[in-house]
Write a protein that holds these residues in place. Structure first.
Motif, PDB file in Angstrom:
ATOM      1  N   GLY A  39     -30.464 -47.337  -3.723  1.00  0.00           N
ATOM      2  CA  GLY A  39     -31.313 -48.230  -4.500  1.00  0.00           C
ATOM      3  C   GLY A  39     -30.703 -48.584  -5.841  1.00  0.00           C
ATOM      4  O   GLY A  39     -30.745 -49.741  -6.270  1.00  0.00           O
ATOM      5  N   GLN A  40     -30.123 -47.606  -6.497  1.00  0.00           N
ATOM      6  CA  GLN A  40     -29.479 -47.871  -7.785  1.00  0.00           C
ATOM      7  C   GLN A  40     -28.279 -48.801  -7.614  1.00  0.00           C
ATOM      8  O   GLN A  40     -28.047 -49.689  -8.447  1.00  0.00           O
ATOM      9  CB  GLN A  40     -29.062 -46.558  -8.440  1.00  0.00           C
ATOM     10  CG  GLN A  40     -30.235 -45.733  -8.916  1.00  0.00           C
ATOM     11  CD  GLN A  40     -29.836 -44.340  -9.366  1.00  0.00           C
ATOM     12  OE1 GLN A  40     -28.756 -43.849  -9.044  1.00  0.00           O
ATOM     13  NE2 GLN A  40     -30.725 -43.690 -10.109  1.00  0.00           N
ATOM     14  N   ALA A  41     -27.527 -48.617  -6.547  1.00  0.00           N
ATOM     15  CA  ALA A  41     -26.385 -49.496  -6.287  1.00  0.00           C
ATOM     16  C   ALA A  41     -26.850 -50.927  -6.001  1.00  0.00           C
ATOM     17  O   ALA A  41     -26.224 -51.896  -6.471  1.00  0.00           O
ATOM     18  CB  ALA A  41     -25.569 -48.960  -5.115  1.00  0.00           C
ATOM     19  N   LEU A  42     -27.949 -51.076  -5.255  1.00  0.00           N
ATOM     20  CA  LEU A  42     -28.485 -52.410  -4.995  1.00  0.00           C
ATOM     21  C   LEU A  42     -28.970 -53.077  -6.281  1.00  0.00           C
ATOM     22  O   LEU A  42     -28.790 -54.284  -6.465  1.00  0.00           O
ATOM     23  CB  LEU A  42     -29.626 -52.335  -3.986  1.00  0.00           C
ATOM     24  CG  LEU A  42     -29.229 -52.121  -2.530  1.00  0.00           C
ATOM     25  CD1 LEU A  42     -30.465 -51.931  -1.667  1.00  0.00           C
ATOM     26  CD2 LEU A  42     -28.389 -53.279  -2.034  1.00  0.00           C
ATOM     27  N   MET A  43     -29.577 -52.295  -7.154  1.00  0.00           N
ATOM     28  CA  MET A  43     -30.019 -52.850  -8.432  1.00  0.00           C
ATOM     29  C   MET A  43     -28.825 -53.327  -9.262  1.00  0.00           C
ATOM     30  O   MET A  43     -28.874 -54.397  -9.876  1.00  0.00           O
ATOM     31  CB  MET A  43     -30.830 -51.816  -9.203  1.00  0.00           C
ATOM     32  CG  MET A  43     -32.192 -51.569  -8.623  1.00  0.00           C
ATOM     33  SD  MET A  43     -33.102 -50.211  -9.375  1.00  0.00           S
ATOM     34  CE  MET A  43     -33.036 -50.574 -11.089  1.00  0.00           C
ATOM     35  N   ALA A  44     -27.765 -52.556  -9.261  1.00  0.00           N
ATOM     36  CA  ALA A  44     -26.556 -52.955  -9.999  1.00  0.00           C
ATOM     37  C   ALA A  44     -25.954 -54.219  -9.394  1.00  0.00           C
ATOM     38  O   ALA A  44     -25.550 -55.138 -10.122  1.00  0.00           O
ATOM     39  CB  ALA A  44     -25.537 -51.823  -9.997  1.00  0.00           C
ATOM     40  N   ALA A  45     -25.917 -54.289  -8.065  1.00  0.00           N
ATOM     41  CA  ALA A  45     -25.375 -55.479  -7.395  1.00  0.00           C
ATOM     42  C   ALA A  45     -26.231 -56.702  -7.712  1.00  0.00           C
ATOM     43  O   ALA A  45     -25.700 -57.800  -7.954  1.00  0.00           O
ATOM     44  CB  ALA A  45     -25.306 -55.252  -5.889  1.00  0.00           C
ATOM     45  N   GLY A  46     -27.548 -56.542  -7.734  1.00  0.00           N
ATOM     46  CA  GLY A  46     -28.430 -57.658  -8.074  1.00  0.00           C
ATOM     47  C   GLY A  46     -28.211 -58.151  -9.489  1.00  0.00           C
ATOM     48  O   GLY A  46     -28.207 -59.356  -9.746  1.00  0.00           O
ATOM     49  N   ALA A  47     -28.020 -57.228 -10.412  1.00  0.00           N
ATOM     50  CA  ALA A  47     -27.766 -57.613 -11.798  1.00  0.00           C
ATOM     51  C   ALA A  47     -26.431 -58.351 -11.910  1.00  0.00           C
ATOM     52  O   ALA A  47     -26.335 -59.362 -12.616  1.00  0.00           O
ATOM     53  CB  ALA A  47     -27.773 -56.383 -12.697  1.00  0.00           C
ATOM     54  N   ILE A  48     -25.437 -57.882 -11.193  1.00  0.00           N
ATOM     55  CA  ILE A  48     -24.122 -58.541 -11.236  1.00  0.00           C
ATOM     56  C   ILE A  48     -24.208 -59.950 -10.658  1.00  0.00           C
ATOM     57  O   ILE A  48     -23.642 -60.896 -11.215  1.00  0.00           O
ATOM     58  CB  ILE A  48     -23.070 -57.685 -10.498  1.00  0.00           C
ATOM     59  CG1 ILE A  48     -22.771 -56.430 -11.318  1.00  0.00           C
ATOM     60  CG2 ILE A  48     -21.798 -58.480 -10.227  1.00  0.00           C
ATOM     61  CD1 ILE A  48     -21.938 -55.398 -10.595  1.00  0.00           C
ATOM     62  N   VAL A  49     -24.915 -60.116  -9.530  1.00  0.00           N
ATOM     63  CA  VAL A  49     -25.073 -61.441  -8.927  1.00  0.00           C
ATOM     64  C   VAL A  49     -25.765 -62.387  -9.906  1.00  0.00           C
ATOM     65  O   VAL A  49     -25.324 -63.528 -10.106  1.00  0.00           O
ATOM     66  CB  VAL A  49     -25.865 -61.350  -7.596  1.00  0.00           C
ATOM     67  CG1 VAL A  49     -26.333 -62.713  -7.133  1.00  0.00           C
ATOM     68  CG2 VAL A  49     -25.020 -60.693  -6.519  1.00  0.00           C
ATOM     69  N   ALA A  50     -26.836 -61.928 -10.532  1.00  0.00           N
ATOM     70  CA  ALA A  50     -27.565 -62.788 -11.471  1.00  0.00           C
ATOM     71  C   ALA A  50     -26.711 -63.137 -12.690  1.00  0.00           C
ATOM     72  O   ALA A  50     -26.717 -64.291 -13.141  1.00  0.00           O
ATOM     73  CB  ALA A  50     -28.857 -62.098 -11.903  1.00  0.00           C
ATOM     74  N   ILE A  51     -25.969 -62.183 -13.212  1.00  0.00           N
ATOM     75  CA  ILE A  51     -25.128 -62.443 -14.389  1.00  0.00           C
ATOM     76  C   ILE A  51     -23.996 -63.412 -14.052  1.00  0.00           C
ATOM     77  O   ILE A  51     -23.716 -64.348 -14.813  1.00  0.00           O
ATOM     78  CB  ILE A  51     -24.578 -61.119 -14.971  1.00  0.00           C
ATOM     79  CG1 ILE A  51     -25.722 -60.336 -15.617  1.00  0.00           C
ATOM     80  CG2 ILE A  51     -23.466 -61.371 -15.979  1.00  0.00           C
ATOM     81  CD1 ILE A  51     -25.365 -58.917 -15.996  1.00  0.00           C
TER      82      ILE A  51
END
Length: 91
Positions: free
Chosen positions: A28-40
């Motif tokens: 879950g933490q890795a998915l959250m990081a990936a989501g933040a990277i995609v948005a940025i």
């Protein structure tokens, strides 16, 4: 003829439950990081940091902010799991 009694289901190993819990939280933490990277990265593409031109409209709908938000929400659901509890404490 012998009568067999059904065996009770083996109790789940608390250490195994903890390891599974920790794995899902880390995923879950890795998915959250990936989501933040995609948005940025999508935001930076709108600022034309990577060169002139905006992303096409279909890319905005598919791989931009919606994908980043979906990854963040899915990751938050997994990372926000409760700790596994022992069944013996619930009785």
């Amino acid at each position: 003829m012998t009568r067999t009694t059904p065996r009770p289901a083996p109790a789940e190993d608390p250490q195994r439950a903890w390891r599974r819990h920790r794995l899902l939280v880390r995923v879950g933490q890795a998915l959250m990081a990936a989501g933040a990277i995609v948005a940025i990265i999508h935001w930076l593409a709108h600022l034309e940091v990577f060169g002139p031109g905006q992303p096409p409209g279909w890319l905005d709908l598919v791989a931009g902010y919606p994908t980043g938000a979906l990854l963040l929400i899915t990751g938050a659901i997994l990372a926000g799991r409760r700790r596994p509890t022992s069944k013996s404490t619930n009785t």
